[in-house]
Enzyme design. Structure first.
Site, PDB file in Angstrom:
ATOM      1  N   PRO A  77       0.825  -1.211   0.000  1.00  0.00           N
ATOM      2  CA  PRO A  77       0.000   0.000   0.000  1.00  0.00           C
ATOM      3  C   PRO A  77       0.858   1.259   0.000  1.00  0.00           C
ATOM      4  O   PRO A  77       1.935   1.273   0.601  1.00  0.00           O
ATOM      5  CB  PRO A  77      -0.805  -0.116   1.297  1.00  0.00           C
ATOM      6  CG  PRO A  77       0.035  -0.976   2.182  1.00  0.00           C
ATOM      7  CD  PRO A  77       0.713  -1.954   1.263  1.00  0.00           C
ATOM      8  N   PRO A  78       0.423   2.318  -0.682  1.00  0.00           N
ATOM      9  CA  PRO A  78       1.164   3.582  -0.637  1.00  0.00           C
ATOM     10  C   PRO A  78       1.288   4.069   0.800  1.00  0.00           C
ATOM     11  O   PRO A  78       0.321   4.031   1.561  1.00  0.00           O
ATOM     12  CB  PRO A  78       0.288   4.532  -1.473  1.00  0.00           C
ATOM     13  CG  PRO A  78      -0.546   3.633  -2.335  1.00  0.00           C
ATOM     14  CD  PRO A  78      -0.787   2.402  -1.519  1.00  0.00           C
ATOM     15  N   CYS A  79       2.462   4.530   1.174  1.00  0.00           N
ATOM     16  CA  CYS A  79       2.696   4.898   2.576  1.00  0.00           C
ATOM     17  C   CYS A  79       3.270   6.305   2.712  1.00  0.00           C
ATOM     18  O   CYS A  79       3.915   6.628   3.701  1.00  0.00           O
ATOM     19  CB  CYS A  79       3.632   3.891   3.230  1.00  0.00           C
ATOM     20  SG  CYS A  79       2.885   2.259   3.431  1.00  0.00           S
ATOM     21  N   GLN A  80       3.046   7.169   1.699  1.00  0.00           N
ATOM     22  CA  GLN A  80       3.532   8.535   1.802  1.00  0.00           C
ATOM     23  C   GLN A  80       2.639   9.343   2.745  1.00  0.00           C
ATOM     24  O   GLN A  80       1.427   9.179   2.762  1.00  0.00           O
ATOM     25  CB  GLN A  80       3.549   9.208   0.417  1.00  0.00           C
ATOM     26  CG  GLN A  80       4.590   8.652  -0.532  1.00  0.00           C
ATOM     27  CD  GLN A  80       4.218   7.317  -1.135  1.00  0.00           C
ATOM     28  OE1 GLN A  80       3.069   6.926  -1.066  1.00  0.00           O
ATOM     29  NE2 GLN A  80       5.184   6.635  -1.721  1.00  0.00           N
TER      30      GLN A  80
END
Length: 363
Positions: A77-80
């Protein structure tokens, strides 16, 4: 046969590696229609939910899995932009996709999970982000093991560092796979007997030679493979078929500028009158592993010999996808869905995923 579920599946690099290791793909979830189309074409037996994971009901997942146990749940999953409150992740929208991963872990209760992400996640907020992530998984009953792996150490012709976090339950211990390849110059006796890191030319030298503006979405590769890596990448879905080998057309000024960049160099090394403000344009070196393949490889990652950007197929070769792994979608960002470049650049290299998959089989 062990089963996997792939969340945030993208084009399917993780699933491809696990299937090569002998796993059965039971379900994939991917929001983007073009990435899902790529996944489905190359993994036609896998049901795919093409929707926002946040909208997927738990009973729908149970029904899709036919209420059967799952060995591995994986995803990146994107974690920014994570948001913390003290030492815990908050309900901030920036955390939602990761928390959806946790929700699926709790729902499916796999024997293992594989969480993959950027290497920089280890230093976000001075390490507090990683500790909060670990705490979420520990609360779910999993013991966590994490490490940054370099894809080049596992037979991928690309120096690509990625973070992997493996979760196990029931007290099972996990050891990350030993490297199968070593850097060209090593003093370690253990590493000295290994094959060396593959380089760019190991990966690309047998592909049809096309100039800028040439190539097509499907062609036959009638050349001879020069090494085992190239032979393996020929694939077995449709022998000899080569997808997505189409080069972007460039203006004369761009071709001249690309020609002036030395092999292994970048745009800052061309004569001053030819430079632009953009300096993150790199020409691959034939005798070294590739730089990390990004979503902008057709403009930022140049062929080492021909003055043009890399094709989707060349980037896929550097990522260790087989030649008959077909990518769908546009080459430019004018459409709603992600491009072929995005799909290749965001993918987990299949050979790296395969190494992880095989290591889990030993537990």
């Amino acid at each position: 046969m062990p089963k996997i579920v792939d969340l945030f599946a993208g084009a399917g690099g993780m699933t491809e590696g696990f299937e090569q290791a002998g796993y059965q793909s039971a379900l994939a979830i991917e929001y983007d229609e073009m990435a899902a189309k790529t996944f489905s074409f190359n993994h036609p037996q896998t049901p795919v939910f093409i929707k926002d994971i946040r909208t997927i009901q738990e009973e729908s997942v149970r029904e899709a899995l036919k209420y059967s146990p799952i060995d591995v749940l994986c995803g990146g999953p994107p974690c920014q932009g994570f948001s913390l409150a003290g030492k815990r992740l908050t309900d901030d929208p920036r955390n939602q996709l990761f928390l959806e991963f946790v929700r699926m872990v709790n729902l499916i209760n796999p024997r293992f999970f594989v969480f993959e992400n950027v290497s920089g996640i280890t230093s976000m907020s001075g390490g507090a982000i990683l500790e909060a992530i670990l705490q979420e998984f520990r609360t779910s009953g999993y013991e966590c093991f994490f490490k940054v792996l370099n894809a080049a150490d596992y037979g991928v012709p690309q120096a690509r560092p990625r973070f992997f976090l493996i979760g196990t339950r029931d007290g099972e211990k996990y050891n990350f796979p030993d490297p199968s390849h070593a850097p060209t110059s090593v003093n370690d006796l253990f590493l000295s007997n290994m094959p060396r890191h593959l380089n760019v030319w190991d990966a690309l030298s047998d592909l049809p030679y096309i100039e800028q503006g040439e190539g097509s979405e499907e062609m036959k590769n009638s050349t001879q493979a020069h090494n085992a890596y190239q032979l393996e990448r020929r694939g077995n879905r449709s022998a000899g078929t080569l997808f997505n080998h189409r080069a972007t057309g460039h203006s004369e000024a761009i071709v001249n500028r690309y020609s002036a960049i030395p092999e292994g160099g970048n745009n800052s090394q061309v004569p001053i009158h030819m430079r632009t403000k953009k300096i993150n344009v790199f020409k691959l070196h034939r005798e070294k592993p590739s730089r990390t393949v990004t979503c902008n490889h057709r403009t930022d990652l140049l062929h080492p010999v021909i003055p043009r950007g890399t094709t989707v197929r060349e980037a896929a070769r550097l990522q260790s996808f087989d030649d008959d792994y077909k990518f769908f979608g546009n080459l430019t960002r004018k459409a709603k869905w992600v491009t072929q470049d995005d799909q290749v650049g965001n993918a987990v290299p299949p050979l790296l995923a395969r190494a992880i998959a095989k290591s889990l089989l030993t537990i």
